[in-house]
Write a protein that holds these residues in place. Structure first.
Motif, PDB file in Angstrom:
ATOM      1  N   ALA A  13      -1.662 -26.234 -25.128  1.00 48.27           N
ATOM      2  CA  ALA A  13      -0.448 -25.720 -25.038  1.00 48.27           C
ATOM      3  C   ALA A  13       0.062 -27.603 -24.418  1.00 48.27           C
ATOM      4  N   LEU A  14      -0.752 -28.470 -24.026  1.00 52.70           N
ATOM      5  CA  LEU A  14      -0.565 -29.986 -24.173  1.00 52.70           C
ATOM      6  C   LEU A  14      -1.090 -30.539 -25.272  1.00 52.70           C
ATOM      7  N   LEU A  15      -2.263 -30.138 -25.674  1.00 52.70           N
ATOM      8  CA  LEU A  15      -2.113 -30.411 -27.366  1.00 52.70           C
ATOM      9  C   LEU A  15      -1.794 -29.800 -28.785  1.00 52.70           C
ATOM     10  N   MET A  16      -1.432 -28.994 -28.396  1.00 58.86           N
ATOM     11  CA  MET A  16      -0.360 -28.103 -29.651  1.00 58.86           C
ATOM     12  C   MET A  16       1.237 -29.156 -29.649  1.00 58.86           C
ATOM     13  N   LEU A  17       1.270 -29.115 -28.144  1.00 59.86           N
ATOM     14  CA  LEU A  17       2.184 -30.105 -28.452  1.00 59.86           C
ATOM     15  C   LEU A  17       2.775 -31.870 -28.385  1.00 59.86           C
ATOM     16  N   GLY A  18       1.444 -32.308 -28.732  1.00 61.07           N
ATOM     17  CA  GLY A  18       1.003 -33.273 -28.810  1.00 61.07           C
ATOM     18  C   GLY A  18       1.022 -34.204 -27.848  1.00 61.07           C
ATOM     19  N   ALA A  64     -12.053 -37.206 -29.510  1.00 58.72           N
ATOM     20  CA  ALA A  64     -10.756 -36.809 -29.045  1.00 58.72           C
ATOM     21  C   ALA A  64      -9.351 -38.098 -28.773  1.00 58.72           C
ATOM     22  N   ARG A  65     -10.063 -39.671 -29.574  1.00 58.99           N
ATOM     23  CA  ARG A  65      -8.290 -39.814 -30.262  1.00 58.99           C
ATOM     24  C   ARG A  65      -8.079 -39.593 -31.417  1.00 58.99           C
ATOM     25  N   ARG A  66      -9.138 -38.906 -32.332  1.00 57.59           N
ATOM     26  CA  ARG A  66      -8.880 -38.938 -33.506  1.00 57.59           C
ATOM     27  C   ARG A  66      -7.610 -37.325 -33.639  1.00 57.59           C
ATOM     28  N   LEU A  67      -8.787 -36.538 -32.810  1.00 53.27           N
ATOM     29  CA  LEU A  67      -7.524 -35.491 -32.188  1.00 53.27           C
ATOM     30  C   LEU A  67      -6.004 -35.388 -31.727  1.00 53.27           C
ATOM     31  N   ARG A  68      -5.968 -36.194 -30.637  1.00 58.17           N
ATOM     32  CA  ARG A  68      -4.639 -36.161 -30.219  1.00 58.17           C
ATOM     33  C   ARG A  68      -3.652 -37.287 -31.253  1.00 58.17           C
ATOM     34  N   ASP A  69      -4.335 -38.227 -32.507  1.00 62.11           N
ATOM     35  CA  ASP A  69      -3.657 -38.272 -33.379  1.00 62.11           C
ATOM     36  C   ASP A  69      -2.915 -37.354 -34.042  1.00 62.11           C
ATOM     37  N   ALA A  70      -4.200 -36.669 -34.288  1.00 64.02           N
ATOM     38  CA  ALA A  70      -3.752 -35.285 -35.878  1.00 64.02           C
ATOM     39  C   ALA A  70      -3.076 -34.536 -35.179  1.00 64.02           C
ATOM     40  N   THR A  71      -2.758 -33.841 -33.755  1.00 63.32           N
ATOM     41  CA  THR A  71      -1.898 -33.386 -33.404  1.00 63.32           C
ATOM     42  C   THR A  71      -0.271 -33.943 -32.990  1.00 63.32           C
ATOM     43  N   ALA A  72      -0.747 -35.220 -33.164  1.00 68.64           N
ATOM     44  CA  ALA A  72       0.863 -35.832 -32.486  1.00 68.64           C
ATOM     45  C   ALA A  72       1.570 -35.562 -33.815  1.00 68.64           C
ATOM     46  N   TYR A  74       1.264 -33.525 -36.193  1.00 71.34           N
ATOM     47  CA  TYR A  74       1.958 -31.560 -36.388  1.00 71.34           C
ATOM     48  C   TYR A  74       2.615 -31.420 -35.738  1.00 71.34           C
ATOM     49  N   ALA A  75       3.012 -32.108 -33.992  1.00 73.97           N
ATOM     50  CA  ALA A  75       3.848 -30.793 -33.127  1.00 73.97           C
ATOM     51  C   ALA A  75       5.012 -30.981 -33.406  1.00 73.97           C
ATOM     52  N   ASN A  76       6.212 -32.679 -34.407  1.00 76.37           N
ATOM     53  CA  ASN A  76       7.325 -31.901 -33.993  1.00 76.37           C
ATOM     54  C   ASN A  76       7.926 -30.652 -35.067  1.00 76.37           C
ATOM     55  N   GLU A  77       7.397 -30.373 -36.037  1.00 74.62           N
ATOM     56  CA  GLU A  77       7.129 -29.734 -36.992  1.00 74.62           C
ATOM     57  C   GLU A  77       6.859 -28.430 -36.498  1.00 74.62           C
ATOM     58  N   ARG A  78       5.683 -28.732 -35.806  1.00 74.19           N
ATOM     59  CA  ARG A  78       5.660 -27.972 -35.144  1.00 74.19           C
ATOM     60  C   ARG A  78       6.634 -26.799 -34.024  1.00 74.19           C
ATOM     61  N   GLN A  79       7.137 -27.602 -33.888  1.00 66.72           N
ATOM     62  CA  GLN A  79       8.159 -27.166 -32.695  1.00 66.72           C
ATOM     63  C   GLN A  79       9.300 -27.055 -33.284  1.00 66.72           C
ATOM     64  N   GLN A  80       9.393 -27.533 -34.632  1.00 66.38           N
ATOM     65  CA  GLN A  80      10.997 -27.193 -34.984  1.00 66.38           C
ATOM     66  C   GLN A  80      10.733 -25.859 -35.157  1.00 66.38           C
ATOM     67  N   LEU A  81       9.501 -25.643 -36.373  1.00 68.84           N
ATOM     68  CA  LEU A  81       9.848 -24.328 -36.489  1.00 68.84           C
ATOM     69  C   LEU A  81       9.485 -22.485 -35.606  1.00 68.84           C
ATOM     70  N   PHE A  82       9.237 -23.075 -34.828  1.00 71.56           N
ATOM     71  CA  PHE A  82       9.508 -22.718 -33.674  1.00 71.56           C
ATOM     72  C   PHE A  82      10.255 -22.195 -32.633  1.00 71.56           C
ATOM     73  N   ARG A  83      11.108 -23.171 -32.760  1.00 79.01           N
ATOM     74  CA  ARG A  83      12.516 -23.120 -32.338  1.00 79.01           C
ATOM     75  C   ARG A  83      13.346 -22.380 -33.327  1.00 79.01           C
ATOM     76  N   ARG A  84      13.294 -22.726 -35.083  1.00 75.40           N
ATOM     77  CA  ARG A  84      13.914 -22.037 -35.305  1.00 75.40           C
ATOM     78  C   ARG A  84      13.722 -20.404 -35.636  1.00 75.40           C
ATOM     79  N   GLU A  85      12.196 -19.860 -35.069  1.00 75.75           N
ATOM     80  CA  GLU A  85      12.024 -18.185 -35.595  1.00 75.75           C
ATOM     81  C   GLU A  85      12.532 -18.102 -34.176  1.00 75.75           C
ATOM     82  N   ARG A  86      12.707 -18.987 -32.698  1.00 79.50           N
ATOM     83  CA  ARG A  86      13.106 -18.022 -32.059  1.00 79.50           C
ATOM     84  C   ARG A  86      14.387 -17.981 -31.659  1.00 79.50           C
TER      85      ARG A  86
END
Length: 181
Positions: A13-18, A64-72, A74-86
């Motif tokens: 969850a935390l990585l998903m949210l970046g 690990a560093r690159r994964l953290r950077d990559a998830t960060a 995409y985090a904002n767009e992912r959160q926006q999609l979840f909020r719009r869908e909800r």
């Protein structure tokens, strides 16, 4: 004591949210910390969560560093999609609750919008997977994707419980289920 699956879900969850930060520290007494966190209601530290993902996926420091950077990224767009869908699902649920007074055209537009959000989500996942493929193996990517999906389901369940319902997403007034042992 917090179960291993729960740690993975929180980590995902935390990585998903970046929101994780790099961490190389190993907890001195993990067992006692976990009990304390559960009793005190504290959340595990970001560093420990990042370290758990790193261990689970077998990542080196660079990955690990690159994964953290990559998830960060995409985090904002992912959160926006979840909020719009909800919000859209809530709006549709309210419209359908009107029964025979529900507007067919409005519901149709909302359905089309939901499908568009799902397409956008799949495009986002595809783009993220292309980025991850640059530094993770296919097995690491698959495991990380599974962690993200578990985290999303866990977050949905926590949100529904917080809102006073524990049924399927979008259901209102579902009976509360007791927590899993």
């Amino acid at each position: 004591m917090m179960r291993t699956r729960d740690w993975r879900v929180l980590t995902g969850a935390l990585l998903m949210l970046g929101t994780t930060t790099a961490g190389a520290q190993a907890p001195a007494d993990t067992q006692r910390d976990r009990v304390s966190e559960r009793v005190m209601g504290a959340r595990p530290s970001m560093d420990r969560l990042a370290e758990a993902v790193k261990r689970r996926l077998g990542l080196n420091e660079e990955q690990a560093r690159r994964l953290r950077d990559a998830t960060a990224r995409y985090a904002n767009e992912r959160q926006q999609l979840f909020r719009r869908e909800r919000a859209l699902r809530r709006e549709m649920r309210d419209e359908l609750a009107r029964g025979s007074a529900a507007q067919q055209e409005r519901v149709g537009r909302m359905l089309d919008s939901l499908l568009g959000i799902q397409r956008s989500r799949m495009e986002l996942v595809s783009a993220e997977q292309r980025d991850l493929a640059r530094f993770l193996t296919p097995i690491q990517r698959a495991e990380f994707l599974a962690m993200q999906e578990r985290a999303f389901r866990a977050a949905q369940q926590m949100r529904m419980q917080r809102e006073g319902r524990a049924g399927e997403p979008g259901e209102r007034g579902s009976p509360r289920r007791p927590p899993a042992p």
